[in-house]
Design an enzyme around this catalytic site. Structure first.
Site, short mmCIF file in Angstrom:
data_model
loop_
_atom_site.label_atom_id
_atom_site.label_comp_id
_atom_site.label_asym_id
_atom_site.label_seq_id
_atom_site.Cartn_x
_atom_site.Cartn_y
_atom_site.Cartn_z
N ASP A 1 13.64 -32.96 23.40
CA ASP A 1 14.82 -32.68 22.54
C ASP A 1 14.82 -34.11 21.52
O ASP A 1 14.61 -35.22 22.09
CB ASP A 1 15.91 -32.67 23.65
CG ASP A 1 17.26 -32.72 22.79
OD1 ASP A 1 17.52 -31.43 22.25
OD2 ASP A 1 18.22 -33.33 22.61
N GLU B 1 11.34 -31.29 18.77
CA GLU B 1 12.00 -31.40 17.51
C GLU B 1 11.79 -32.71 16.92
O GLU B 1 11.90 -33.70 17.35
CB GLU B 1 13.82 -31.31 17.87
CG GLU B 1 14.21 -30.20 18.46
CD GLU B 1 15.43 -30.16 18.81
OE1 GLU B 1 16.22 -29.28 18.43
OE2 GLU B 1 16.18 -31.29 19.36
#
Ligand code: CA
Length: 629
Positions: free
Chosen positions: A319, A348
């Site tokens: 994340d 990400e």
């Protein structure tokens, strides 16, 4: 001031290590004046028995207790000049409800039957992966799932479950669909819900105890052994059905600072703070973890290694990966790949706001080059469907001028030629997707951007978008449920919206059966045609040739030859409403594998096409294959 070198500890024994004859506690707290272990009789015991720890080198406190402390609860009491605070151990491997107490875990006494030697899926290359994202609770919470353990780890262990109309659900559905990797949204212990309150729902991007499974997904959050056993039962069942498991992990921030064990043991140390004492907020959640500091980096490495070895996890999704410094990511990749060369790593390549980490150190897009770490390809995503939640359209929903960016994505965002050059060095660096848990579902985005269009046309546009994902070079990623047009009623951020919005409606598998069968067929085609999942940029440059096409169409042929055998695959994406004719690039016998409605690796029609032209229907993807001698 804490001197980094003086207080750098490199041992691999932090936490509570259990043996039958003794338990060893080691905790890092350079600022404590005294440190105690509190040992509890049971989960309800509020006082505990207190044992003094001894300070050794490098800021480490240590205690060995002789005797059998199997699966007993413990905490630390940290005493400084300003007072005393009780905290769970950040390294604890178990916990009672809501992380109130840690646990001295003896895994051998908890493991499900057959865990140690259970059959693992075959090793596969990252480009062979088909990732499917799911939330533990969403998978089974709806009554249409037919699953008994609704919202729980154990929901993934139930086979033979069906909808009222007889469609397979649960793990049988995953097998039927043909995915290779189940990506599960946070299952480490998070703090945004009360584990005893069944009505509280959250995605779980709120870490508390990183090395403990979340309690609310277990059948008993109070007994710390149950969550460990049930999560392992889930993993074992998936593995035995040849499905690998990817954990979504959040090492970029903690739920709170003050209540975090990190902060209680070493105030301020684990976070990025500027000279004025202001906390960085690159996560958008009020703090950001200082991954660049050696003891913080060590924690992350230890934690990942723990999940991978103790729980046999097959991959990790990072994340807000840009908040992790590039050196830490490099060390992660080296360590994890030394344990499992096929570990799947992606994340990400962005932050959730301005970060205190120097930009060159952020693991932004491009920093993955040559590192065997993949990133979510937002450029391709936007080219396909437009922006996430707004009115902008992309290639599949009526947008103009996206052909070039489509081509860039199709080749895996590698350097293809001077006009088509992307961020990746190799195709394995691009995770190709059109939707995920964040933002509108693909169906909801199509509804928003195609007002007045029939559900049939919306369905076709969904299929077109997913066809592009499943045929492009790189790693395909499906938002769970999009194979039968998952909707959240237009909610773009359903993190706490509960089951009513988030649950998978398995009834839609019957309603959109044609699309389900189509996506399943596409996955089969991808798995059987190696040419769709090339491993090297150089191979892509040699294999892919784009054809001249009108606006709204992208067509290309993949050519390979082994000896005298030529092998061609023609892929045509037609986003226009009207059909059009295309000249087949080679004369010979072509077999139709997909026509926007059906997809079948064996060919969807008995007839072999042997013409100069073929007609491509509107809003559809056609796939042709030719073998010739
Ligand atoms: Ca929790």
């Amino acid at each position: 001031m804490i001197s980094l070198q003086e207080f750098l500890y490199e041992g691999d024994d932090l936490g509570a290590t259990y043996w039958e004859a003794s338990t060893l506690f080691k905790v890092w707290s350079p600022v404590a004046d005294h440190m105690k272990v509190l040992l509890y009789q049971d989960s309800m015991d509020e006082i505990g028995i207190s044992y003094d720890m001894v300070k050794t080198e490098h800021g480490i406190w240590e205690l060995r207790l002789f005797g059998d402390y199997k699966n007993m609860y413990y905490n630390y009491k940290v005493i400084t000049r300003t007072g005393e605070t009780v905290t769970p151990d950040p390294y604890t491997k178990g916990a009672t409800v809501n992380g109130m107490k840690g646990m001295i875990v003896d895994f051998s006494s908890i493991n499900p039957v057959g865990w140690e030697n259970h059959r693992l899926p075959q090793p596969i290359q990252s480009t062979e992966a088909v990732i499917y994202e799911m939330h533990i609770r969403d998978f089974s919470s709806d009554s249409s799932s037919g699953i008994h353990h609704k919202g729980k780890y154990l929901g993934f262990t139930e086979t033979g479950t069906k909808t009222e109309t007889g469609e397979m659900t649960g793990i049988d559905h995953l097998k039927e669909l043909g995915i290779t990797h189940l990506h599960i949204m946070p299952v480490f212990d998070f703090s945004s819900t009360d584990e005893c309150n069944e009505n509280e729902y959250n995605w779980g991007y709120d870490p508390f105890l990183y090395n403990v499974p979340e309690g609310s997904y277990s059948s008993d959050p109070i007994d710390g052994t149950i969550r460990i056993k049930e999560f392992k039962q889930m993993i074992q069942t998936l593995h035995e059905n040849n499905i690998r498991i990817v954990m979504d992990i959040v090492y970029n921030h903690t739920y709170r600072v003050d209540s975090s064990p990190f902060h209680i043991l070493a105030p301020g140390f684990y976070y990025r703070i500027n000279q004025d004492g202001v906390y960085g907020n690159g996560s958008g959640c009020g703090n950001e973890i200082a991954t660049e500091k050696p003891m913080v980096r060590k924690f992350i490495l230890d934690s990942l290694k723990f999940w991978m070895t103790e729980y046999k996890i097959d991959g990790f999704r990072f994340d807000l990966m840009a908040l992790i410094d590039i050196n830490t990511m490099q060390e992660i990749q080296t360590l994890l790949r030394s344990i499992n060369p096929n570990v799947l790593l992606y994340g990400e390549p962005w932050t959730g706001g301005g970060s205190f980490l120097d930009y060159p150190m952020q693991f932004q897009k491009g920093k993955q080059r040559g590192k065997q770490i993949a990133i979510f390809n937002d450029e391709f995503r936007n080219a396909i469907k437009g922006d996430n939640d707004g009115w902008y359209t992309g290639f599949v929903n009526g947008g103009m001028g996206h052909e070039q960016n489509m081509k860039r994505g199709i080749v895996g965002s590698i350097y293809y030629n001077p006009e088509l050059s992307g961020f990746a060095e190799e195709p394995v660096e691009s995770v190709n997707y059109v939707s995920s848990h964040d933002n509108l579902t693909l169906y909801d985005k199509m509804v928003k951007c195609c007002p007045g269009q029939s559900d049939c046309d919306i369905e076709k546009r969904n299929r077109l978008a997913l066809s592009i994902i499943m045929t492009s070079q790189g790693i395909p990623f499906l938002h769970g449920g999009s194979e039968f047009l998952r909707t959240k009623g237009g909610n773009p951020n359903s993190y706490n919206a509960g089951d009513a919005v988030n649950a998978i409606r398995w009834d839609n598998k019957n309603k959109y059966h044609e699309t389900f069968e189509y996506i399943k067929g596409l996955i089969e085609i991808r798995k059987s045609l190696e040419i769709l999942r090339l491993r090297k940029a150089e191979e892509i440059r040699k294999t892919v040739s784009f054809l001249e096409t009108p606006p709204g169409v992208v067509a290309y042929v993949l050519n390979s030859s082994v000896g005298d055998n030529a092998f061609h695959v023609l892929i045509v994406h037609n986003a226009n409403r009207d059909s059009f004719q295309i000249i087949l690039p080679y004369q010979g016998e072509w077999k139709l594998l997909a026509n926007g409605v059906k997809a079948d690796v064996k060919g969807i029609k008995d007839t072999i096409i042997n013409t100069e032209f073929v007609r491509i229907d509107g809003i559809s993807t056609f796939i042709y294959q030719m073998n010739s001698i």
